[in-house]
Design a protein around this motif. Structure first.
Motif, mmCIF file in Angstrom:
data_model
loop_
_atom_site.group_PDB
_atom_site.id
_atom_site.type_symbol
_atom_site.label_atom_id
_atom_site.label_comp_id
_atom_site.label_asym_id
_atom_site.label_seq_id
_atom_site.Cartn_x
_atom_site.Cartn_y
_atom_site.Cartn_z
ATOM 1 N N GLN A 13 0.842 -1.201 0.000
ATOM 2 C CA GLN A 13 0.000 0.000 0.000
ATOM 3 C C GLN A 13 0.876 1.249 0.000
ATOM 4 O O GLN A 13 2.038 1.205 0.401
ATOM 5 C CB GLN A 13 -0.911 0.029 1.243
ATOM 6 C CG GLN A 13 -1.849 -1.150 1.360
ATOM 7 C CD GLN A 13 -2.744 -1.034 2.598
ATOM 8 O OE1 GLN A 13 -3.203 0.057 2.936
ATOM 9 N NE2 GLN A 13 -3.010 -2.156 3.243
ATOM 10 N N GLU A 14 0.301 2.337 -0.467
ATOM 11 C CA GLU A 14 1.007 3.609 -0.450
ATOM 12 C C GLU A 14 0.539 4.445 0.737
ATOM 13 O O GLU A 14 -0.661 4.509 1.034
ATOM 14 C CB GLU A 14 0.768 4.379 -1.752
ATOM 15 C CG GLU A 14 1.480 3.781 -2.960
ATOM 16 C CD GLU A 14 1.440 4.721 -4.164
ATOM 17 O OE1 GLU A 14 0.907 5.842 -4.007
ATOM 18 O OE2 GLU A 14 1.929 4.329 -5.212
ATOM 19 N N PHE A 15 1.511 5.058 1.396
ATOM 20 C CA PHE A 15 1.209 5.918 2.549
ATOM 21 C C PHE A 15 1.874 7.273 2.362
ATOM 22 O O PHE A 15 2.950 7.381 1.758
ATOM 23 C CB PHE A 15 1.712 5.277 3.851
ATOM 24 C CG PHE A 15 1.010 3.995 4.208
ATOM 25 C CD1 PHE A 15 -0.218 4.022 4.838
ATOM 26 C CD2 PHE A 15 1.568 2.757 3.876
ATOM 27 C CE1 PHE A 15 -0.883 2.842 5.163
ATOM 28 C CE2 PHE A 15 0.924 1.579 4.198
ATOM 29 C CZ PHE A 15 -0.314 1.618 4.841
ATOM 30 N N ASP A 16 1.193 8.314 2.850
ATOM 31 C CA ASP A 16 1.766 9.660 2.784
ATOM 32 C C ASP A 16 2.692 9.931 3.962
ATOM 33 O O ASP A 16 3.697 10.629 3.838
ATOM 34 C CB ASP A 16 0.649 10.715 2.785
ATOM 35 C CG ASP A 16 -0.296 10.524 1.604
ATOM 36 O OD1 ASP A 16 0.204 10.325 0.474
ATOM 37 O OD2 ASP A 16 -1.533 10.571 1.818
ATOM 38 N N VAL A 17 2.331 9.400 5.131
ATOM 39 C CA VAL A 17 3.092 9.658 6.368
ATOM 40 C C VAL A 17 3.125 8.381 7.191
ATOM 41 O O VAL A 17 2.136 7.657 7.263
ATOM 42 C CB VAL A 17 2.447 10.797 7.202
ATOM 43 C CG1 VAL A 17 3.197 10.981 8.526
ATOM 44 C CG2 VAL A 17 2.419 12.101 6.425
ATOM 45 N N VAL A 18 4.294 8.124 7.831
ATOM 46 C CA VAL A 18 4.399 7.040 8.795
ATOM 47 C C VAL A 18 4.687 7.664 10.165
ATOM 48 O O VAL A 18 5.582 8.489 10.304
ATOM 49 C CB VAL A 18 5.489 6.019 8.406
ATOM 50 C CG1 VAL A 18 6.836 6.678 8.200
ATOM 51 C CG2 VAL A 18 5.606 4.924 9.476
ATOM 52 N N ILE A 19 3.851 7.280 11.137
ATOM 53 C CA ILE A 19 4.046 7.735 12.526
ATOM 54 C C ILE A 19 4.463 6.522 13.333
ATOM 55 O O ILE A 19 3.771 5.495 13.320
ATOM 56 C CB ILE A 19 2.741 8.316 13.118
ATOM 57 C CG1 ILE A 19 2.234 9.487 12.277
ATOM 58 C CG2 ILE A 19 2.966 8.760 14.555
ATOM 59 C CD1 ILE A 19 0.880 10.008 12.737
ATOM 60 N N SER A 20 5.608 6.630 14.045
ATOM 61 C CA SER A 20 6.097 5.473 14.809
ATOM 62 C C SER A 20 6.497 5.877 16.213
ATOM 63 O O SER A 20 7.119 6.922 16.421
ATOM 64 C CB SER A 20 7.304 4.843 14.100
ATOM 65 O OG SER A 20 7.799 3.755 14.855
#
Length: 605
Positions: free
Chosen positions: A522-529
């Protein structure tokens, strides 16, 4: 020799007795050590005297006398070496002393035999030689034997006594006068020997005292080193405990804040809205305390880098006054500021944090009167001052108040009075920028804290950015595709609900492996970890794995509840934007706005 530590805790008479024994042992050893220096000279003198007086007394009798003297000298020397090798104890010290008295009495008799053997037959020159030799031997023996006074007395009385007796029995007036002089010489030598013995005894005692002092210093140094190590270990344990406790507390408070935000955006009746407001106020108080711990940890970690630039002091004073005057007025205090046109050079954000801590501290410890926040511009210096009419600080406490967790007048540790970190943070931030923070105070009269900054000239007026409107942030985030990596279910659920409520398309996973698999499909704009993940993985690794699986640079945001200095340094060095739990919803919105694709075109206005 016994160790000085063995004397500790013993009765006084036992200590004195033991010390006396040690002194007597050292006196015996000193005598035995000195004997070696007299052996060769004594042998040579005996042979020379025998040669010089051979004509009057006969060569063979004098050689026999010289043999007796040499044998006595060699035996005394050998016996002294044996004593140096043996252990002298309280049980045998008396026996050793008596042995020395007997042996040196015999040695004195060997030398004294010269007088009856040669004095009455010697020429005047020979008599003078004989008397001079025996007197010189007696004088030399004083320096060697005086540490053990009975041994010298034995030698001196026997040798010079035999000389005086022989002189008296010659019936010559001159030699009889010499006999009387010999007795006076004995008395003089005994007095000098006593003084020498006292000096030797004092030197030995001084050496014992110096050794004992050195041993005490070594013990104290070892204790100090141990105490320092224990303090360092305790400080490290304290830091680990605070970091662990802070992280564990931040997780539920962070989740609570996010759930409250979700709840506040749903239809509520007035009573429910009031309860939510009270809950949010309580959560904000907890968050403030945790952020205070975070500020202190960031200073310890060295991840705060001052950005020095000119700034207008009035803007800073205005912001603090606008936000903190209400706290003072709620306690019935007068809060005032003075207008200032001064421009200072420092990190404006860190300087504001210093002043906020000083003002908060003044409000906390002032029950009546007021607070004054002012600026004084004097030449090349700018003084930022916070005055209060509070309880004041005693002189002996005016440096202690800058220690972490140190509080005045709060023995019950009332958390409404803070945690005792505000002034420690203020001083740490001041030192970090090379600024001077001082305090002047009188108990019962109030205090004034002064921060000294260098004056500057404002190059140009920079317009302040427009505040981000909450509802526009929600609209601008609509449709943002977010991958959330969080191993705490409460935090994961609360953040996923909030992001969904803002219109984001949020997929939440527990760990790095799941995130990497999703990023490949999948494509994501932002990753928060979250920074600390399970299996000893961290958010920096997770974000790198997601970007690698996506084969493109995905916007990223770290969120951490860690306050351990080492963790803060690691996270800061990653270069990825980072927020600290508990995160206020407004902070999260603004961070996501900056990371959203086309954020520069979609800035709310």
């Amino acid at each position: 020799m016994k160790d000085g530590t063995a004397l500790q805790g013993a009765p006084v008479h036992a200590v004195a007795e033991d010390t006396l024994h040690r002194v007597r042992v050292e006196q015996v050893r000193l005598l035995c050590g000195n004997l070696g220096s007299s052996v060769l000279p004594g042998i040579l003198v005996a042979l020379l005297v025998a040669y010089a007086l051979r004509a009057s007394a006969g060569l063979w009798p004098l050689l026999g006398w010289a043999g007796v003297v040499i044998a006595s000298k060699l035996f005394d020397y050998a016996d002294a070496r044996r004593m140096l090798d043996m252990e002298i104890t309280p049980a045998n010290i008396g026996q050793v002393t008596r042995r020395l008295v007997v042996l040196h009495g015999i040695d004195g008799a060997a030398w004294g035999l010269l007088a009856p053997l040669a004095l009455d037959t010697a020429s005047p020159g020979g008599s003078i030689l004989l008397i001079g030799v025996l007197a010189g031997v007696a004088g030399n023996s004083m320096s060697i034997l005086s540490p053990v006074m009975p041994a010298f007395v034995s030698f001196c009385l026997v040798e010079l006594g035999m000389l005086a007796t022989s002189a008296w029995h010659t019936h010559e007036n001159a030699l009889q006068v010499l006999a009387v002089a010999a007795l006076l010489y004995v008395a003089s030598l005994l007095v000098q020997a006593r003084n020498s013995a006292r000096a030797a005894r004092a030197a030995i005692m001084l050496r014992f005292e110096n050794n004992a002092l050195i041993e005490r210093l070594q013990r104290e140094s070892e204790k100090t080193q141990q105490a320092l190590q224990q303090a360092e270990q305790a400080n490290a344990a304290k830091s680990r405990f605070l970091a662990g406790a802070s992280h564990d507390l931040r997780q539920p408070i962070h989740a609570q804040g996010l759930f409250l935000e979700v709840l506040s955006n749903t239809p509520l009746d007035p009573m429910q809205r009031e309860v939510v407001g009270r809950l949010r106020s309580a959560a904000d108080n907890c968050a403030d305390m945790l952020h205070t711990l975070l500020d202190y940890s960031r200073i310890e970690a060295g991840v705060v880098t001052p950005q020095v630039a000119p700034f207008r002091v009035q803007a800073l004073l205005h912001r603090i006054s606008r936000e903190m005057a209400a706290q003072a007025e709620a306690k019935g205090l007068v809060f005032r500021t003075r207008e200032s046109q001064a421009v200072a050079s420092a990190d404006a954000g860190l300087t504001e944090l210093i002043l906020r801590n000083l003002v908060s501290n003044a409000i906390r410890y002032t029950e009546q009167g007021g607070i004054l926040m002012a600026c004084r511009h004097r030449g090349s210096q700018v003084w930022l001052e916070v005055w209060d009419t509070g309880i004041g600080i005693a002189p002996e406490q005016q440096q202690e108040i800058f220690r972490e967790f140190h509080q005045l007048g709060n023995p019950e540790r009332d958390h409404n009075k803070g945690m005792g970190l505000g002034l420690a943070i203020a001083e740490g931030l001041a030192k970090m920028q090379g600024l001077q923070l001082t305090v002047q105070s009188l108990p019962g009269r109030g205090s004034v804290f002064k921060l000294l900054l260098p004056a500057a000239v404002m190059p140009q007026k920079v317009p302040a950015p427009a505040p981000v409107a909450l509802h526009k942030a929600q609209r601008d985030l609509h449709g943002l595709r977010i991958l959330l990596i969080e191993d705490d279910q409460r935090v994961r659920d609360s953040m996923a609900q909030l992001l969904t409520q803002w219109g984001c398309q949020c997929v939440a996973v527990e760990g790095l492996d799941e995130a990497q698999t999703l990023a490949g499909t999948q494509e994501f704009d932002v990753v928060i970890s979250d920074y600390r993940l399970r299996a000893h993985r961290n958010g920096t690794e997770a974000i790198a794995a997601v970007r690698q699986a996506s084969q493109r640079h995905v916007g990223a945001l770290l969120i951490t509840g860690d306050t351990a200095p080492a963790r803060l340094r690691e996270a800061s060095e990653s270069g990825i934007p980072m927020l600290h739990k508990p995160v206020a919803p407004g902070q999260l919105w603004e961070a996501l706005l900056r990371l959203a694709p086309g954020a520069q075109q979609a800035q709310p206005g």
